[in-house]
Design a protein around this motif. Sequence first.
Motif, short mmCIF file in Angstrom:
data_model
loop_
_atom_site.label_atom_id
_atom_site.label_comp_id
_atom_site.label_asym_id
_atom_site.label_seq_id
_atom_site.Cartn_x
_atom_site.Cartn_y
_atom_site.Cartn_z
N UNK A 92 59.75 35.94 -11.82
CA UNK A 92 60.34 34.66 -12.48
C UNK A 92 58.65 34.01 -11.25
N UNK A 93 58.72 33.24 -12.80
CA UNK A 93 57.45 32.33 -13.13
C UNK A 93 57.39 30.47 -12.29
N UNK A 94 57.17 30.78 -10.42
CA UNK A 94 57.87 28.64 -10.59
C UNK A 94 57.13 28.29 -9.67
N UNK A 95 57.25 27.09 -10.75
CA UNK A 95 55.70 25.65 -9.92
C UNK A 95 54.79 26.18 -10.06
N UNK A 96 54.06 27.15 -11.61
CA UNK A 96 52.64 27.54 -12.07
C UNK A 96 52.40 26.75 -12.96
N UNK A 97 51.12 27.27 -13.27
CA UNK A 97 50.53 26.07 -14.55
C UNK A 97 49.47 27.43 -15.86
N UNK A 98 49.55 26.75 -16.36
CA UNK A 98 48.66 27.62 -17.23
C UNK A 98 49.09 27.16 -19.22
N UNK A 99 47.85 26.45 -19.99
CA UNK A 99 47.17 25.03 -20.87
C UNK A 99 47.66 24.25 -19.92
N UNK A 100 46.38 24.64 -19.14
CA UNK A 100 45.97 22.57 -19.31
C UNK A 100 45.24 22.40 -20.22
N UNK A 101 44.84 21.04 -19.64
CA UNK A 101 43.87 20.23 -20.55
C UNK A 101 42.37 20.60 -19.91
N UNK A 102 41.04 19.53 -20.74
CA UNK A 102 40.64 19.75 -20.41
C UNK A 102 40.31 18.43 -19.11
N UNK A 103 41.55 17.65 -19.01
CA UNK A 103 41.88 16.91 -17.83
C UNK A 103 42.58 17.13 -17.14
N UNK A 104 43.45 17.81 -17.12
CA UNK A 104 44.07 18.75 -15.84
C UNK A 104 42.57 19.81 -15.18
N UNK A 105 41.93 20.73 -16.16
CA UNK A 105 41.45 21.04 -15.17
C UNK A 105 40.45 19.95 -14.55
N UNK A 106 40.47 19.25 -15.01
CA UNK A 106 38.72 18.02 -13.96
C UNK A 106 39.83 17.70 -13.13
N UNK A 107 40.74 17.16 -12.84
CA UNK A 107 41.92 16.65 -11.86
C UNK A 107 41.67 17.98 -10.19
N UNK A 108 42.46 19.55 -10.76
CA UNK A 108 42.72 20.31 -10.14
C UNK A 108 41.21 20.74 -9.59
N UNK A 109 40.40 20.84 -10.08
CA UNK A 109 38.54 21.05 -9.95
C UNK A 109 38.08 20.24 -9.14
N UNK A 110 38.90 18.30 -9.31
CA UNK A 110 38.40 17.76 -8.12
C UNK A 110 38.86 17.55 -7.33
N UNK A 111 40.34 18.29 -6.94
CA UNK A 111 40.94 18.28 -5.49
C UNK A 111 39.83 18.86 -5.06
N UNK A 112 39.76 20.68 -5.58
CA UNK A 112 39.21 21.62 -4.97
C UNK A 112 37.35 20.94 -4.12
#
Length: 260
Positions: A112-132
Amino acid sequence: MMRQVPVECDFTLHGEGPPLFLIHGIGAARDAWRFMVPLLSRHFTLVTYDLRGHGASPPAAEAFGLDELVLDLEHLRQRTGYERAHFAGHSLGGMIGPAYARRFPDRVISLGLLSTAAGRTSEDRRKVLGVVRAMEEKGIPQVLDTLVDRWFTDAFIAANPEIVRRRLAQVVETDPAVFLNVFRIYAETEMMPWLHEVTAPALVLTGENDGGCNPRLNRHIAEALPDAELVILPEYKHATLLEAPDRVSEHLVRFMGSRQ
């Protein structure tokens, strides 16, 4: 980074039936599943556990990655004695589960893969790394409002302030080094290059309005897996385990119950 020995994660058993290991996400603990345990334990023997450095589990001696979290899970499986089991993970747990199934395919009945992520775009990666980066620079508590908006719908926040406060307190009480370590794993892991190697049947489920693990990314996951079903829950965001436990449980029971 040197390979670490597995951590002896603290765990609890509930119910009867085929084993189902439940893997929580970042800055949480096994109680993330507390509203689902009464529903799932009618059908499965549940193994809920705290990731290393979370809840009652000991921390690691040094920084760790996804591989170490997978080895912790395999060590737990060995300790419980189950030869094969179902595995369901939320958020970061939804990355640990398929990574485990890739490395130990003979141990996995279904996923069961619940609320997870793969296939992020460069913009997706930028946003999540920005939170870090914001957490590293400003401190974790100062960024929590952003996370609350991503996790819960407005209606749930208004109706269940105590549940929201408890979730935030859990984050603040997690060792900041551990929290940032696991958030970085979540931000930097990209499953798309190897998801096609995961042969176990998988239920891929997310909320319609989950900003970080949205349907676009989950469609990528379902398309990459050889045997997958995609479910999108209307209106919900990221914290489906707390906000829609009955609906998530219903889908897990239906999907996993037919695969024994």
